[in-house]
Motif scaffolding. Sequence first.
Motif, PDB file in Angstrom:
ATOM      1  N   ALA A   6       2.446   4.957   7.867  1.00  0.00           N
ATOM      2  CA  ALA A   6       2.494   3.503   8.026  1.00  0.00           C
ATOM      3  C   ALA A   6       2.340   3.145   9.508  1.00  0.00           C
ATOM      4  CB  ALA A   6       3.808   2.953   7.479  1.00  0.00           C
ATOM      5  N   ARG A   7       2.929   3.955  10.374  1.00  0.00           N
ATOM      6  CA  ARG A   7       2.824   3.672  11.822  1.00  0.00           C
ATOM      7  C   ARG A   7       1.447   4.006  12.370  1.00  0.00           C
ATOM      8  NH1 ARG A   7       7.688   6.069  12.302  1.00  0.00           N
ATOM      9  NH2 ARG A   7       6.779   7.961  13.156  1.00  0.00           N
ATOM     10  N   VAL A   8       0.954   5.187  12.018  1.00  0.00           N
ATOM     11  CA  VAL A   8      -0.304   5.654  12.610  1.00  0.00           C
ATOM     12  C   VAL A   8      -1.517   4.908  12.044  1.00  0.00           C
ATOM     13  CG1 VAL A   8      -1.824   7.647  12.905  1.00  0.00           C
ATOM     14  CG2 VAL A   8       0.657   7.917  13.118  1.00  0.00           C
ATOM     15  N   ASP A   9      -1.549   4.747  10.717  1.00  0.00           N
ATOM     16  CA  ASP A   9      -2.722   4.117  10.093  1.00  0.00           C
ATOM     17  C   ASP A   9      -2.588   2.601  10.015  1.00  0.00           C
ATOM     18  OD1 ASP A   9      -3.604   6.650   9.742  1.00  0.00           O
ATOM     19  OD2 ASP A   9      -3.567   6.652   7.557  1.00  0.00           O
ATOM     20  N   GLY A  37       1.794  10.480   4.054  1.00  0.00           N
ATOM     21  CA  GLY A  37       1.043  11.583   4.610  1.00  0.00           C
ATOM     22  C   GLY A  37       1.529  12.951   4.182  1.00  0.00           C
ATOM     23  N   GLY A  38       1.217  13.913   5.025  1.00  0.00           N
ATOM     24  CA  GLY A  38       1.456  15.301   4.702  1.00  0.00           C
ATOM     25  C   GLY A  38       2.910  15.643   4.409  1.00  0.00           C
ATOM     26  N   VAL A  39       3.811  15.076   5.192  1.00  0.00           N
ATOM     27  CA  VAL A  39       5.227  15.425   5.010  1.00  0.00           C
ATOM     28  C   VAL A  39       5.722  14.944   3.647  1.00  0.00           C
ATOM     29  CG1 VAL A  39       7.560  15.022   5.880  1.00  0.00           C
ATOM     30  CG2 VAL A  39       5.671  15.390   7.485  1.00  0.00           C
ATOM     31  N   ALA A  58       3.034   0.555  -7.926  1.00  0.00           N
ATOM     32  CA  ALA A  58       3.409   0.640  -6.522  1.00  0.00           C
ATOM     33  C   ALA A  58       2.569   1.682  -5.808  1.00  0.00           C
ATOM     34  CB  ALA A  58       4.890   0.999  -6.388  1.00  0.00           C
ATOM     35  N   ILE A  59       2.264   1.390  -4.538  1.00  0.00           N
ATOM     36  CA  ILE A  59       1.538   2.309  -3.671  1.00  0.00           C
ATOM     37  C   ILE A  59       2.512   2.699  -2.561  1.00  0.00           C
ATOM     38  CG2 ILE A  59      -0.576   2.629  -2.299  1.00  0.00           C
ATOM     39  CD1 ILE A  59      -1.042   1.531  -5.179  1.00  0.00           C
ATOM     40  N   MET A  60       2.634   3.995  -2.320  1.00  0.00           N
ATOM     41  CA  MET A  60       3.670   4.449  -1.390  1.00  0.00           C
ATOM     42  C   MET A  60       3.106   5.351  -0.297  1.00  0.00           C
ATOM     43  SD  MET A  60       7.104   6.514  -2.508  1.00  0.00           S
ATOM     44  CE  MET A  60       6.526   8.194  -2.602  1.00  0.00           C
ATOM     45  N   VAL A  61       3.601   5.168   0.920  1.00  0.00           N
ATOM     46  CA  VAL A  61       3.275   6.092   2.024  1.00  0.00           C
ATOM     47  C   VAL A  61       4.559   6.397   2.799  1.00  0.00           C
ATOM     48  CG1 VAL A  61       0.870   5.319   2.347  1.00  0.00           C
ATOM     49  CG2 VAL A  61       2.713   4.215   3.650  1.00  0.00           C
ATOM     50  N   THR A 101      11.998   2.735  11.058  1.00  0.00           N
ATOM     51  CA  THR A 101      11.165   2.722  12.265  1.00  0.00           C
ATOM     52  C   THR A 101      10.013   1.724  12.189  1.00  0.00           C
ATOM     53  OG1 THR A 101       9.733   4.433  11.375  1.00  0.00           O
ATOM     54  CG2 THR A 101      11.600   5.165  12.711  1.00  0.00           C
ATOM     55  N   LEU A 102       9.788   1.164  11.019  1.00  0.00           N
ATOM     56  CA  LEU A 102       8.633   0.268  10.890  1.00  0.00           C
ATOM     57  C   LEU A 102       8.842  -0.921  11.821  1.00  0.00           C
ATOM     58  CD1 LEU A 102       6.062   0.266   9.021  1.00  0.00           C
ATOM     59  CD2 LEU A 102       7.170  -1.601   7.791  1.00  0.00           C
ATOM     60  N   GLU A 103       7.763  -1.291  12.490  1.00  0.00           N
ATOM     61  CA  GLU A 103       7.905  -2.406  13.432  1.00  0.00           C
ATOM     62  C   GLU A 103       7.455  -3.700  12.812  1.00  0.00           C
ATOM     63  OE1 GLU A 103       6.250  -1.262  17.155  1.00  0.00           O
ATOM     64  OE2 GLU A 103       7.574   0.503  17.249  1.00  0.00           O
ATOM     65  N   ILE A 104       7.952  -4.757  13.392  1.00  0.00           N
ATOM     66  CA  ILE A 104       7.714  -6.079  12.851  1.00  0.00           C
ATOM     67  C   ILE A 104       6.219  -6.447  12.902  1.00  0.00           C
ATOM     68  CG2 ILE A 104       8.050  -7.520  14.937  1.00  0.00           C
ATOM     69  CD1 ILE A 104       9.965  -7.965  11.678  1.00  0.00           C
ATOM     70  N   GLY A 105       5.485  -5.777  13.790  1.00  0.00           N
ATOM     71  CA  GLY A 105       4.049  -6.047  13.901  1.00  0.00           C
ATOM     72  C   GLY A 105       3.190  -5.346  12.859  1.00  0.00           C
ATOM     73  N   ALA A 106       3.801  -4.500  12.019  1.00  0.00           N
ATOM     74  CA  ALA A 106       3.023  -3.763  11.006  1.00  0.00           C
ATOM     75  C   ALA A 106       2.230  -4.759  10.167  1.00  0.00           C
ATOM     76  CB  ALA A 106       3.939  -2.926  10.131  1.00  0.00           C
ATOM     77  N   ARG A 107       0.957  -4.442   9.950  1.00  0.00           N
ATOM     78  CA  ARG A 107       0.091  -5.414   9.261  1.00  0.00           C
ATOM     79  C   ARG A 107       0.581  -5.770   7.869  1.00  0.00           C
ATOM     80  NH1 ARG A 107      -5.878  -4.733   8.654  1.00  0.00           N
ATOM     81  NH2 ARG A 107      -5.358  -2.644   7.945  1.00  0.00           N
TER      82      ARG A 107
END
Length: 367
Positions: free
Chosen positions: A205-208, A304-306, A197-200, A234-240
């Motif tokens: 996920a939103r910014v990149d 990311g950083g957090v 698994a790859i995790m972010v 918060t992930l939106e349905i348009g996320a690639r």
Amino acid sequence: MTSGHDGLTDADRTHMRRALSLARRGWGRVHPNPMVGCVIVRDQEVVGEGWHREWGGPHAEVMALAEAGAAARGATAFVSLEPCRHMGKTGACTAALQEAGIRRVVFGAADPGRESGGGARELRSAGVEVLGPVLTPREGRRENPAFFHTDQVRPWTALKLAVSLDGGIAAAEGERTTVSGPEVGRRVQELRAGFDAIMVGARTARVDDPLLTVRGLVEPRVPPRRVVLDGRGTLEIGARLLSEGDGVVQLVTTEAAEPRWARRMEDAGARVLTVEGSDGRVEPAAALRALRSDGVEALLCEGGGVVASALLSLGLVDRLYLAVAPHFLGPDAVPAFPRVEGGGRWEMAGDPEALGRDVWLTLDREG
Ligand code: AOF
Ligand code: ZN
């Protein structure tokens, strides 16, 4: 030829290094089996080489013996892992080595498996000269960290970060910054192939808007799952990643997310896991536990950083892959490690590598 304290000659060491590098060719294809390589040497000449190429397929020894043929009689086999003695998906390597007439076996790491382990003892009692384990436990673990990670509570967890010289991962909050060069990008693609698994984090996920897929030279046997820690939903349905690419999408959230959001995501094909959290933030240890019990044995977090500093502070990172880029991002940069308390000590797990203009570092947590 000099013989060290471990009883190995320089030539022996060269063959063992070769076996280790052959083993690494199994990256992405044999997991969760270990990567194993084998070199067969007769009268100082290499007569056969092999590696475990595919999960469920022939073991390294069998591949190398096939290449050696009759030349294996009286030869030495260098194997990066103790030859197995069990009848698994394929036959026992101890039997294959004996049938081929191998006289001496030098092996790298002991096989901890309850059924597969113990091959060295078996070979010795059959009159084969055996030397090993010749790697320290730490060296052995380094080659196959997920295989040697016996913790059932969380996956073996690696964190990859591209950082500037001043420790930044983005020029400013909410900004997508290209920190490292294309060579690092290619390395990361290769790296992903060996993980379940790859995790972010949700912010990344939103910014990149990453795909989190594997698009490199190594095609993974199983496309890794794509995990987003998204405590508030918060992930939106348009996320690639929801509409493109292979690999199950798994969103880890908390009670703070709206049930409607979860349904929308599930309708888009994602799996939603709800775990403990606080303030709408996923509790990292709970996320890792949930992923482990859902079958993830090797996890790669890409920020990311957090998320990165939370994992590090909690001592949940086993390996760090750091791509250090030769520039500064300045005072507004998002720090890679904002507040890492008790982040532990790290040791190099291999030499630094130049990847284009960047430096690639692999570090394992000490202890
Ligand atoms: C070896 N040589 O090349 C490998 C070994 O499921 P199976 O039958 O393929 O067995 C997998 C186990 O065998 C694995 O968990 C590990 O203990 C050992 N792997 N042993 O002698 C090899 N890949
Ligand atoms: Zn075997």
